[in-house]
Design a protein around this motif. Structure first.
Motif, mmCIF file in Angstrom:
data_model
loop_
_atom_site.group_PDB
_atom_site.id
_atom_site.type_symbol
_atom_site.label_atom_id
_atom_site.label_comp_id
_atom_site.label_asym_id
_atom_site.label_seq_id
_atom_site.Cartn_x
_atom_site.Cartn_y
_atom_site.Cartn_z
ATOM 1 N N ILE A 7 0.855 -1.179 0.000
ATOM 2 C CA ILE A 7 0.000 0.000 0.000
ATOM 3 C C ILE A 7 0.895 1.234 0.000
ATOM 4 C CG2 ILE A 7 -1.801 1.295 1.197
ATOM 5 C CD1 ILE A 7 -2.624 -1.362 2.535
ATOM 6 N N LEU A 8 0.800 2.039 -1.043
ATOM 7 C CA LEU A 8 1.533 3.291 -1.125
ATOM 8 C C LEU A 8 0.677 4.402 -0.537
ATOM 9 C CD1 LEU A 8 2.856 3.058 -4.819
ATOM 10 C CD2 LEU A 8 3.789 1.979 -2.759
ATOM 11 N N GLY A 9 1.246 5.173 0.380
ATOM 12 C CA GLY A 9 0.449 6.190 1.064
ATOM 13 C C GLY A 9 -0.414 5.572 2.142
ATOM 14 N N ALA A 35 5.031 5.362 3.020
ATOM 15 C CA ALA A 35 4.481 6.685 3.334
ATOM 16 C C ALA A 35 5.561 7.726 3.081
ATOM 17 C CB ALA A 35 3.968 6.734 4.776
ATOM 18 N N SER A 36 5.345 8.931 3.579
ATOM 19 C CA SER A 36 6.283 10.035 3.365
ATOM 20 C C SER A 36 7.529 9.870 4.225
ATOM 21 C CB SER A 36 5.607 11.360 3.695
ATOM 22 O OG SER A 36 5.248 11.393 5.070
ATOM 23 N N ALA A 67 10.012 3.739 2.651
ATOM 24 C CA ALA A 67 9.951 4.891 1.755
ATOM 25 C C ALA A 67 9.101 4.544 0.534
ATOM 26 C CB ALA A 67 11.350 5.293 1.316
ATOM 27 N N THR A 68 8.475 5.555 -0.057
ATOM 28 C CA THR A 68 7.685 5.339 -1.266
ATOM 29 C C THR A 68 8.618 5.398 -2.461
ATOM 30 O OG1 THR A 68 5.765 6.333 -0.176
ATOM 31 C CG2 THR A 68 5.658 6.098 -2.558
ATOM 32 N N ASP A 69 9.335 4.291 -2.627
ATOM 33 C CA ASP A 69 10.376 4.188 -3.651
ATOM 34 C C ASP A 69 10.440 2.731 -4.098
ATOM 35 O OD1 ASP A 69 13.271 3.554 -4.521
ATOM 36 O OD2 ASP A 69 13.232 5.746 -4.515
ATOM 37 N N GLY A 89 1.782 10.972 -6.731
ATOM 38 C CA GLY A 89 1.534 9.838 -7.608
ATOM 39 C C GLY A 89 2.026 10.067 -9.025
ATOM 40 N N ALA A 90 1.864 11.279 -9.530
ATOM 41 C CA ALA A 90 2.295 11.577 -10.891
ATOM 42 C C ALA A 90 3.786 11.348 -11.074
ATOM 43 C CB ALA A 90 1.941 13.022 -11.241
ATOM 44 N N GLU A 91 4.537 11.523 -10.004
ATOM 45 C CA GLU A 91 5.988 11.358 -10.073
ATOM 46 C C GLU A 91 6.425 9.916 -9.827
ATOM 47 O OE1 GLU A 91 10.027 12.991 -7.806
ATOM 48 O OE2 GLU A 91 8.081 13.964 -7.476
ATOM 49 N N VAL A 92 5.836 9.269 -8.813
ATOM 50 C CA VAL A 92 6.397 7.978 -8.391
ATOM 51 C C VAL A 92 5.655 6.767 -8.951
ATOM 52 C CG1 VAL A 92 7.253 9.041 -6.273
ATOM 53 C CG2 VAL A 92 5.083 7.807 -6.232
ATOM 54 N N GLU A 93 4.375 6.893 -9.281
ATOM 55 C CA GLU A 93 3.655 5.711 -9.777
ATOM 56 C C GLU A 93 4.279 5.158 -11.066
ATOM 57 O OE1 GLU A 93 -0.848 6.299 -7.917
ATOM 58 O OE2 GLU A 93 -0.481 6.776 -10.033
#
Length: 344
Positions: A7-9, A35-36, A67-69, A89-93
């Protein structure tokens, strides 16, 4: 054998609801939470201000937030659920998809991209095949499917049920719960004893996402439906449950009785999270109501009522639980569809 999911976020409102829905799920096993930076490295119980109406599952509470990576998520995670803010999301998804992960995302970024399927499984499951186009065009080993905005999900299934009558024009006015804005989205001083007749970018989402959802995929490209949709969006002081007033003009004669029958008979699916009856139609003129009807079908049903003839054609009201059917539950349902269709 269960599917390992991440789960991201995970600390946000939708992330918490995802945990609530996924923890008892027989097909999915929570294997990663992100998460952040402020939450990275903490136990989930310490990172999240838990607000869901059930306790944090013990195993989840002890999980260390990553980390969300893509480098921080185990390679053996088969499916990611994203509840990231759209700017993140636009950057990491896309990075996760490039790294080979399959993703079911609730974030609004990319929903209208030509090669990203926007899916309500009971309405347009065939659009999932757009993933093959997506992989060819983007060179991804992974894939990304989106669920629509919470207010869009509320009325589009009812439109799909009426599509056989030839939809020409639709007007919708929404009365949206405060949980749709997130925990910090609307202060008590703004919303108590008040209604706010504007929700940023919400009207565009209803008008454009609905036409994409009702469109046709020919195996190579997706064409949007030609129905005209006009929306007015309002925030009201209910906690959960988006209520919407809808006016439909159709090419063929559409009576309230015919519309009620079409909605009642509109089929659900055999996916685990699909309700037995997708659209519950009330005969009472004062239903549905958020507090009384938002948990129909464990929060995954659409409720409709107040069907009558008006100057502008058919008029009715509809309701859905915005954080379950409209967000986390919609993402889980798309994850189940991905599994059933062999994308995992």
């Amino acid at each position: 054998m269960s599917v390992r999911v991440g789960i991201l976020g995970a600390t946000g409102a939708v992330g918490q609801r995802l945990i609530q829905l996924l923890d008892p799920h027989p097909e999915f096993e929570i294997a990663a939470l992100t998460a952040s930076e402020s939450s990275e490295g903490k136990a989930y119980r310490d990172a999240a201000k838990w607000r869901v109406d059930s306790p944090i599952p013990d195993e989840v509470a002890d999980t260390t937030v990553a980390a969300t990576d893509p480098d921080a998520v185990p390679d053996d995670v088969d499916l990611l659920f994203s509840s990231l803010p759209s700017s993140v999301g636009a950057e990491v998804e896309p990075a996760f998809c490039e790294a080979g992960y399959v993703m079911s995302s609730n974030s609004s970024n990319g929903r209208m991209d030509n090669d990203i399927p926007l899916v309500i499984p009971e309405v347009n499951a065939d659009h999932l095949d757009l993933l093959e186009v997506q992989r060819d065009e983007r060179g991804w080993d992974g894939a990304m499917v989106k669920n629509p905005n919470c207010s869009t999900i509320t009325f589009v299934p009812t439109l799909a049920a009426l599509a056989e009558y030839g939809l020409e024009r639709v007007h919708v006015a929404t009365l949206q719960a405060v949980s749709g804005a997130g925990y910090d989205g609307v202060t008590s001083m703004e919303i108590i004893d008040n209604a706010i007749p504007y929700i940023g970018s919400e009207e565009d989402k209803l008008e454009n996402e609905s036409r994409k959802l009702l469109g046709e995929f020919d195996g190579a490209s997706l064409s949007h439906d030609g129905v005209d949709v006009a929306a007015s969006c309002n925030r009201i002081p209910t906690i959960d449950g988006h209520l919407e007033n809808v006016w439909v003009e159709a090419e063929d004669d559409l009576t309230p009785d015919a519309a009620a029958e079409a909605m009642r008979e509109y089929p659900s699916l055999d996916l685990r999270s699909s309700p037995e009856q997708l659209i519950h139609v009330f005969e009472e003129p004062d239903r549905p109501q958020p507090r009384m009807d938002r948990t129909l079908g464990d929060g995954m049903s659409i409720a409709a009522g107040g069907l009558r003839e008006s100057t502008f054609g058919l008029q009715y009201n509809c309701l859905a639980h915005n954080t379950i059917r409209g967000a986390a539950g919609a993402s889980v349902l798309n994850g189940e569809l991905l599994l059933e269709e062999g994308y995992l």
